[in-house]
Design an enzyme around this catalytic site. Structure first.
Site, PDB file in Angstrom:
ATOM      1  N   ASP A 163       0.770  -1.230   0.000  1.00  0.00           N
ATOM      2  CA  ASP A 163       0.000   0.000   0.000  1.00  0.00           C
ATOM      3  C   ASP A 163       0.815   1.302   0.000  1.00  0.00           C
ATOM      4  O   ASP A 163       0.575   2.181  -0.808  1.00  0.00           O
ATOM      5  CB  ASP A 163      -0.941   0.023   1.213  1.00  0.00           C
ATOM      6  CG  ASP A 163      -1.858  -1.197   1.263  1.00  0.00           C
ATOM      7  OD1 ASP A 163      -1.610  -2.179   0.561  1.00  0.00           O
ATOM      8  OD2 ASP A 163      -2.847  -1.156   2.016  1.00  0.00           O
ATOM      9  N   GLU A 392       1.335  -9.305  11.627  1.00  0.00           N
ATOM     10  CA  GLU A 392       1.084  -8.915  10.231  1.00  0.00           C
ATOM     11  C   GLU A 392       2.408  -8.656   9.515  1.00  0.00           C
ATOM     12  O   GLU A 392       2.608  -9.088   8.390  1.00  0.00           O
ATOM     13  CB  GLU A 392       0.198  -7.660  10.211  1.00  0.00           C
ATOM     14  CG  GLU A 392      -0.242  -7.244   8.820  1.00  0.00           C
ATOM     15  CD  GLU A 392      -1.172  -6.031   8.831  1.00  0.00           C
ATOM     16  OE1 GLU A 392      -1.400  -5.455   9.914  1.00  0.00           O
ATOM     17  OE2 GLU A 392      -1.670  -5.662   7.750  1.00  0.00           O
TER      18      GLU A 392
HETATM   19  C1  GLC Z   1      -3.022  -4.487   3.806  1.00  0.00           C
HETATM   20  C2  GLC Z   1      -1.897  -5.017   2.937  1.00  0.00           C
HETATM   21  C3  GLC Z   1      -2.480  -5.833   1.805  1.00  0.00           C
HETATM   22  C4  GLC Z   1      -3.364  -6.936   2.378  1.00  0.00           C
HETATM   23  C5  GLC Z   1      -4.410  -6.394   3.333  1.00  0.00           C
HETATM   24  C6  GLC Z   1      -5.133  -7.475   4.112  1.00  0.00           C
HETATM   25  O1  GLC Z   1      -3.820  -3.599   3.105  1.00  0.00           O
HETATM   26  O2  GLC Z   1      -1.101  -3.981   2.450  1.00  0.00           O
HETATM   27  O3  GLC Z   1      -1.467  -6.365   1.012  1.00  0.00           O
HETATM   28  O4  GLC Z   1      -3.976  -7.645   1.374  1.00  0.00           O
HETATM   29  O5  GLC Z   1      -3.792  -5.551   4.292  1.00  0.00           O
HETATM   30  O6  GLC Z   1      -4.250  -8.291   4.814  1.00  0.00           O
END
Ligand code: GLC
Length: 424
Positions: A163, A392
């Protein structure tokens, strides 16, 4: 030890399983995410093959008529996430976002099939998914490469899955913020704001959503209308690996037309990828399509390119670049070069380690015979889990856990690392 980790990982997958899809983690991400689900299925397959197929089938049940597979499916109402369905306003019966995510489904389905113990079930379910995956790939090349270069652009940073990467900073400067509706972020209520994107970035994220919504989510128009068009080598590598993998799978399943088309897409893209190579950086770089210039940003996107069947010599250099990074940080692979001014060890995609990217890079390097660095990546990944649990993402410097906890795809990758290792 190994069994305890496996049990813990399986427990997280089950805890986040809502029946036919799995949330990335409760609270922070309460819906189904595209590439999360596909990678999660690889972990689920170790204890329930049927459930793994369902994860991907549920995602594809929400494919758009034009072929796009959305990045989020909002299966049920939850106010804990922004931007929710009302902001996207894509007009679907079960609401979805209006953009996509890395096309890892083809790779995941090919791998599920190759490993399946229940071959009859795998044959039936892969055969049904293949045309849908091929339709998604066709959509990519039609709508995100309208001028036929062989490589696709992302038109929103969220599509990359990375992102707030430094890769987008310069192009993102051209995205205005005038007219952005007032909004309240939810992510910073679930996770430390210092580990998340900034407010200025969020305003631009929402500007693009409003722009595309104003164009009725018409994918024949969005690419050319977007002020943000970036060709990401990592994103393309995932797509091209998927094209190559489904070409082989389609051959095996007798879907010859898909096999031929997919192989042609892979070949053309892999040829075009060479224009993104940077010898001084020892990796591929993003291309800012509007400026026609490479983005001088040493991020993980150009290393992730090793996931695609790129030339062996490129993998050799990428392995050397990774070894150099491994001298700078305790845990591979930092999502940005620690020597760069923008590096931030704790902020999302501007420095931290993500296990899914580690998995794909290690997989590609192993295929190319670069096993030493691949082994270090696997060892570092498991080291992070032992030090900080199933987070995460993590600081590459000291392994601090960041973002959400009890994270689905992190758990899935641990199962993969422990049971198969990267495969050839
Ligand atoms: C965040 C990450 C993305 C992922 C999402 C859900 O937005 O950057 O890559 O898919 O979280 O885990």
């Amino acid at each position: 030890m190994t069994q305890a980790l496996l049990d813990h990982a399986a427990e997280i997958l089950r805890e986040n399983d809502l029946g036919a899809y799995t949330v990335p983690t409760h609270g922070l991400y309460p819906f189904q995410w595209n590439w999360d689900s596909c990678l999660t299925a690889l972990g689920q397959a170790h204890f329930d093959e049927s459930r793994a197929w369902t994860e991907i089938e549920t995602l594809f049940a929400h494919q758009w008529d034009d072929g796009m597979v959305p990045h989020i499916v909002f299966h049920k109402q939850d106010d804990g996430y922004f931007p929710g369905p009302d902001v996207w306003a894509t007009g679907r019966a079960v609401p979805t976002s209006g953009i996509t995510q890395p096309a890892v489904a083809g790779f995941a389905v090919a791998r599920l099939y190759a490993r399946a113990k229940d071959k009859n079930m795998a044959r039936a379910r892969a055969s049904a998914l293949l045309p849908k995956i091929a339709k998604w790939h066709d959509w990519f090349f039609r709508c995100r490469d309208p001028h036929g270069s062989g490589l696709v652009a992302i038109i929103h940073p969220w599509e990359s899955g990375r992102d707030n990467s430094v890769d987008w900073d310069a192009a993102f400067e051209r995205v205005p913020t005038e007219g952005v509706m007032p909004f309240t972020r939810r992510d910073t209520q679930h996770a430390n704001p210092a580990h998340r994107p900034t407010q200025a970035q969020y305003e631009r994220y929402i500007y693009l959503v409003q722009l595309f919504r104003g164009l009725g989510w018409d994918n024949e128009r969005l690419h050319d209308a977007s002020p943000f068009q970036v060709v990401d080598p990592g994103f393309n590598a995932i797509l091209l690996r998927a094209c190559s993998d489904i070409a082989s799978l389609a051959t095996e399943l007798g879907q010859t037309e898909i096999a031929t088309r997919s192989q042609a897409q892979a070949n053309k893209g892999l040829g075009a990828m060479e224009s993104l190579w940077s010898a001084p950086h020892g990796q591929y770089l993003c291309l800012d399509r509007q400026l026609g210039r490479l983005v001088q940003s040493p991020s993980i996107g150009g290393l992730l390119a090793a996931f695609a069947p790129i030339p062996a010599e490129r993998c050799r250099v990428i392995a050397a670049t990774l070894a150099g990074l491994g001298d700078k940080v305790r845990y591979l692979v930092p999502s940005h070069d620690p020597d760069a001014a923008e590096f931030d060890a704790l902020r999302y995609w501007r420095g931290p380690v993500w296990l899914i990217v580690n998995y794909m890079i290690a997989d590609g390097l192993t295929r190319a015979g670069e096993t030493a660095v691949a082994s270090r990546i696997v060892a570092d990944s498991l080291g992070l889990i032992l030090r900080s649990g199933f987070a995460e993402y993590y600081s590459p410097v000291d392994g601090t856990a960041c973002g959400g906890g009890r994270f689905t795809w992190t758990a899935a990758m641990v199962i993969e690392f422990l049971t198969n290792g990267p495969q050839t």
